[in-house]
Design an enzyme around this catalytic site. Structure first.
Site, PDB file in Angstrom:
ATOM      1  CG  HIS A 243      -2.074  -2.714  -7.977  1.00 59.22           C
ATOM      2  ND1 HIS A 243      -1.029  -2.146  -7.281  1.00 59.22           N
ATOM      3  CD2 HIS A 243      -2.809  -3.396  -7.044  1.00 59.22           C
ATOM      4  CE1 HIS A 243      -1.115  -2.468  -5.997  1.00 59.22           C
ATOM      5  NE2 HIS A 243      -2.193  -3.238  -5.821  1.00 59.22           N
TER       6      HIS A 243
ATOM      7  CG  HIS B 133      -6.038  -0.728  -4.092  1.00 60.62           C
ATOM      8  ND1 HIS B 133      -6.487  -1.139  -2.848  1.00 60.62           N
ATOM      9  CD2 HIS B 133      -4.875  -1.383  -4.303  1.00 60.62           C
ATOM     10  CE1 HIS B 133      -5.613  -1.991  -2.331  1.00 60.62           C
ATOM     11  NE2 HIS B 133      -4.632  -2.173  -3.197  1.00 60.62           N
TER      12      HIS B 133
ATOM     13  CG  ASP C 191       1.725   1.578  -5.427  1.00 61.98           C
ATOM     14  OD1 ASP C 191       2.650   1.727  -4.603  1.00 61.98           O
ATOM     15  OD2 ASP C 191       0.888   0.668  -5.324  1.00 61.98           O
ATOM     16  CB  ILE C 192       3.703   5.631  -2.195  1.00 62.16           C
ATOM     17  CG1 ILE C 192       4.588   6.746  -1.688  1.00 62.16           C
ATOM     18  CG2 ILE C 192       3.706   4.462  -1.259  1.00 62.16           C
ATOM     19  CD1 ILE C 192       4.225   8.087  -2.211  1.00 62.16           C
TER      20      ILE C 192
HETATM   21  P1  AMP Z   1      -2.385  -4.146  -1.901  1.00 63.56           P
HETATM   22  O1  AMP Z   1      -3.431  -3.773  -0.866  1.00 63.56           O
HETATM   23  O2  AMP Z   1      -1.694  -5.439  -1.562  1.00 63.56           O
HETATM   24  O3  AMP Z   1      -2.945  -4.134  -3.306  1.00 63.56           O
HETATM   25  O4  AMP Z   1      -1.229  -3.038  -1.848  1.00 63.56           O
HETATM   26  C1  AMP Z   1      -1.507  -1.696  -1.556  1.00 63.56           C
HETATM   27  C2  AMP Z   1      -0.693  -0.797  -2.451  1.00 63.56           C
HETATM   28  O5  AMP Z   1      -0.921   0.534  -2.022  1.00 63.56           O
HETATM   29  C3  AMP Z   1       0.827  -1.035  -2.404  1.00 63.56           C
HETATM   30  O6  AMP Z   1       1.308  -1.195  -3.735  1.00 63.56           O
HETATM   31  C4  AMP Z   1       1.360   0.236  -1.743  1.00 63.56           C
HETATM   32  O7  AMP Z   1       2.622   0.636  -2.252  1.00 63.56           O
HETATM   33  C5  AMP Z   1       0.286   1.246  -2.063  1.00 63.56           C
HETATM   34  N1  AMP Z   1       0.188   2.344  -1.111  1.00 63.56           N
HETATM   35  C6  AMP Z   1       0.072   2.243   0.238  1.00 63.56           C
HETATM   36  N2  AMP Z   1      -0.023   3.471   0.800  1.00 63.56           N
HETATM   37  C7  AMP Z   1       0.019   4.360  -0.226  1.00 63.56           C
HETATM   38  C8  AMP Z   1      -0.026   5.790  -0.309  1.00 63.56           C
HETATM   39  N3  AMP Z   1      -0.140   6.557   0.791  1.00 63.56           N
HETATM   40  N4  AMP Z   1       0.051   6.375  -1.527  1.00 63.56           N
HETATM   41  C9  AMP Z   1       0.166   5.610  -2.638  1.00 63.56           C
HETATM   42  N5  AMP Z   1       0.220   4.262  -2.635  1.00 63.56           N
HETATM   43  C10 AMP Z   1       0.159   3.646  -1.438  1.00 63.56           C
END
Ligand code: AMP
Length: 130
Positions: free
Chosen positions: A95, A93, A29-30
């Site tokens: 986590h 996704h 996660d970024i």
């Molecule tokens: P959620 O949809 O609420 O579960 O959150 C989306 C997650 O994706 C967040 O924790 C972001 O930090 C992560 N995220 C968004 N764009 C990217 C990316 N390009 N690379 C890695 N993680 C990402």
């Protein structure tokens, strides 16, 4: 329009890759909650985890389990927490978050800012244990 995660799958935007097979991809996660915070996705885009068919859902969970065990070996943590939110990115996704305490799973916590070198090194450490 393709999700940001589909663009990662297609190699159009970069990621810190942890693991992959034909159907699934794991990358850092970024905006990590803790070092090693990893996302596990199906390569095929689907918005909502509970719309996956049973077979895809169970295979995703089995892949996430392998990644979680590698995270646990690679990084100091008491457990690897698992969460599904999906409010920000409409591509399934999971986590996986290495945790020391319950509060590490609070998504309202400020996110860490790790350097590219730190992220690369963490991804490599997990990947080595897959
Ligand atoms: P959620 O949809 O609420 O579960 O959150 C989306 C997650 O994706 C967040 O924790 C972001 O930090 C992560 N995220 C968004 N764009 C990217 C990316 N390009 N690379 C890695 N993680 C990402």
């Amino acid at each position: 329009m393709a999700s940001v995660f589909s663009k990662i799958v297609a190699g159009e935007i970069p990621c810190y890759k942890v693991a992959e097979d034909a159907e699934f991809l794991a990358f850092l996660d970024i905006n990590p909650m803790t070092p090693g915070h990893t996302l596990v996705i199906p390569k095929q885009e689907e918005d909502y985890i509970f719309r996956l068919d049973d077979s895809s859902y169970l295979k995703l969970m089995a892949f996430a389990k392998k990644v979680a065990l590698a995270i646990e070996k690679a990084l100091p943590c008491l457990r690897v927490g698992l969460a599904v939110i999906g409010l920000e990115v409409p591509h399934v996704h999971i986590h996986l978050i290495p945790i020391q305490k319950e509060a590490d799973m609070n998504f309202s916590n400020p996110k860490l800012s790790l350097s590219a070198d730190e992220m690369k090194s963490i991804a490599a450490q997990i990947a080595e244990r897959m």
